[in-house]
Design a protein around this motif. Structure first.
Motif, short mmCIF file in Angstrom:
data_model
loop_
_atom_site.label_atom_id
_atom_site.label_comp_id
_atom_site.label_asym_id
_atom_site.label_seq_id
_atom_site.Cartn_x
_atom_site.Cartn_y
_atom_site.Cartn_z
N LEU A 179 35.88 35.70 89.41
CA LEU A 179 34.83 36.09 88.30
C LEU A 179 35.11 35.02 87.21
N PRO A 180 34.17 34.46 86.39
CA PRO A 180 34.48 33.62 85.31
C PRO A 180 35.37 34.19 84.28
N ALA A 181 35.18 35.81 84.06
CA ALA A 181 35.80 36.33 82.89
C ALA A 181 37.38 36.43 83.46
N SER A 182 37.92 36.06 84.68
CA SER A 182 39.19 36.47 85.18
C SER A 182 40.00 35.44 84.39
N ASP A 183 39.68 34.32 83.79
CA ASP A 183 40.54 33.36 83.09
C ASP A 183 40.84 33.98 81.68
N TYR A 184 42.13 34.09 81.49
CA TYR A 184 42.72 34.66 80.26
C TYR A 184 41.99 33.86 79.09
N ARG A 185 41.99 32.59 79.27
CA ARG A 185 41.73 31.68 78.30
C ARG A 185 40.20 31.86 77.62
N ILE A 186 39.48 32.21 78.62
CA ILE A 186 37.76 32.46 78.40
C ILE A 186 37.94 33.82 77.64
N ARG A 187 38.66 34.95 77.99
CA ARG A 187 38.58 36.10 77.54
C ARG A 187 39.04 36.05 76.35
N LYS A 188 40.25 35.34 75.96
CA LYS A 188 40.73 35.43 74.52
C LYS A 188 39.53 34.50 73.51
N ALA A 189 38.94 33.59 74.09
CA ALA A 189 37.85 32.76 73.24
C ALA A 189 36.74 33.79 73.00
N LEU A 207 35.98 24.01 80.30
CA LEU A 207 36.26 25.67 80.89
C LEU A 207 34.99 26.39 80.63
N PHE A 208 34.45 26.20 79.85
CA PHE A 208 33.31 27.11 79.42
C PHE A 208 32.11 26.74 80.54
N GLN A 209 31.84 25.56 80.64
CA GLN A 209 30.81 24.72 81.48
C GLN A 209 31.50 24.97 82.98
N SER A 210 32.45 24.88 83.14
CA SER A 210 33.04 24.90 84.63
C SER A 210 32.98 26.51 85.12
N THR A 211 33.26 27.38 84.32
CA THR A 211 33.32 28.84 84.87
C THR A 211 32.03 29.71 84.42
N LEU A 212 31.43 29.24 83.13
CA LEU A 212 30.15 30.14 83.03
C LEU A 212 29.00 29.37 82.79
N GLY A 213 29.04 28.16 83.12
CA GLY A 213 27.81 27.19 83.17
C GLY A 213 26.98 27.28 81.89
N ILE A 214 27.65 27.36 80.77
CA ILE A 214 27.19 27.13 79.24
C ILE A 214 28.25 26.70 78.47
N THR A 215 27.70 26.23 77.39
CA THR A 215 28.76 25.92 76.24
C THR A 215 29.39 26.99 75.26
N PRO A 216 30.38 26.69 74.57
CA PRO A 216 30.79 27.71 73.85
C PRO A 216 29.72 28.20 72.81
#
Length: 318
Positions: A169-179, A220-229
């Motif tokens: 899952l995209p949210a499994s990346d802790y850096r995405i979760r922190k952002a 990282l946002f583009q590769s895991t979520l498909g959208i920009t921050p």
């Protein structure tokens, strides 16, 4: 200018009847999103870099967090559109397997041909929005029946369930979760300054909160979520606005400041470009559906069909 005819909002998400005659910029929702034309001119939505036709016999199907835009042609007649923004947790309360509705690929195709049953249910939903002010469990039951028909025809949720243990899952990346946590914090009331204003989006602050460079955060946002921050933050802003607008306690000026806009006019322009209507018009037509005897949004839905989960083949024939 586009108009909102009726909007119902509740634990299920939102259901809107929209009179659309203006473009919408590229945006996203954290919901399972379905668009069905009720009347008016045929039109198009842009999803996954392709134009998807919206006609009497088609639906446009958009996964949670999937960027899309409305491609209304200048000078074309308006289109009356039934727009469903369905909360995955509400679907999962009805049938636990529908947690897959929050995953990428829940709808493998962005457009599909309506079944007669979906067409009938969508027409009934439109009539309820237009002519029945007594919003409540009956609306939710009809909405659930419509979503079941849509899911059965267009989704491949069974294959998603089968692969959920191995899929990342995209949210499994802790850096995405922190952002994301930093973005949500910046929209919280505890982050307001002395004037009651929130912070504008600052991608450098978000990157630092996740221990990343600006460029790495974007990739990282583009590769895991498909959208920009920035687009993700705009979605959070819009969802916060929907909640505040359904609550008459907060003025448009207060909401604008809390969400980090320099002036209410900036908020109005942002909201109209993403939703098609102004915040004032949204507030005027929205009906908040809450459980009897509870404050809005405080109790889980417990409709008349909660005790009997849906099964394949349990609906009436098409």
């Amino acid at each position: 200018m586009s108009k909102a005819l009726r909007i119902f909002q509740g634990k299920f998400g939102r259901v809107a009847l929209l009179d659309m005659d203006a473009v919408l910029i590229n945006h996203a929702h954290p919901h399972c999103h379905v668009l069905i034309k009720s009347s008016g001119a045929d039109t198009f939505f842009a999803v996954r870099d392709q134009l998807c036709p919206l006609r009497d016999d088609t639906a446009v199907l958009i996964n949670a967090w999937e960027p899309h835009s409305y491609a209304h042609q200048p000078g074309a007649p308006p289109s009356i559109i039934l727009a469903l923004y369905i909360e995955p947790r509400w679907l999962a309360d009805m049938q636990k397997e529908f947690t897959a509705s929050a995953r990428p690929g829940f709808f493998p195709h962005s457009c599909g041909e309506l079944s007669p049953r979906i067409r009938r249910l969508a027409d009934r939903m439109t009539d309820e929005l237009l002519f029945n002010d007594d919003a409540g469990p009956a609306h939710e039951e009809l909405l659930f029946d419509l979503m079941i028909a849509v899911i059965e025809r267009f989704s491949e949720w069974r294959s998603l369930i089968a692969t959920r243990r191995t899929a990342r899952l995209p949210a499994s990346d802790y850096r995405i979760r922190k952002a994301v946590a930093h973005m949500r914090e910046s929209l919280g009331r505890e982050s307001l300054d002395a004037e009651g204003s929130g912070r504008e989006f600052n991608v450098d602050e978000v990157a630092r909160s996740a221990g990343l460079s600006r460029a790495h955060l974007f990739r990282l946002f583009q590769s895991t979520l498909g959208i920009t921050p920035a687009l993700y933050f705009n979605v959070l802003r819009m969802e916060a606005a929907f909640g505040d607008l359904a609550d008459a306690e907060h003025s448009i000026t207060d909401i604008s400041g809390r969400l980090g806009f320099a002036a209410p006019s900036h908020f109005t322009r942002f909201f109209r470009h993403n939703q098609g209507v102004t915040p004032t018009e949204y507030r005027r037509v929205v009906n908040l559906i809450a459980e009897a005897g509870s404050a809005p949004g405080t109790e889980p839905f417990a409709g008349p069909f909660r005790a009997a989960p849906w099964k394949i083949g349990s609906h009436d024939p098409e």
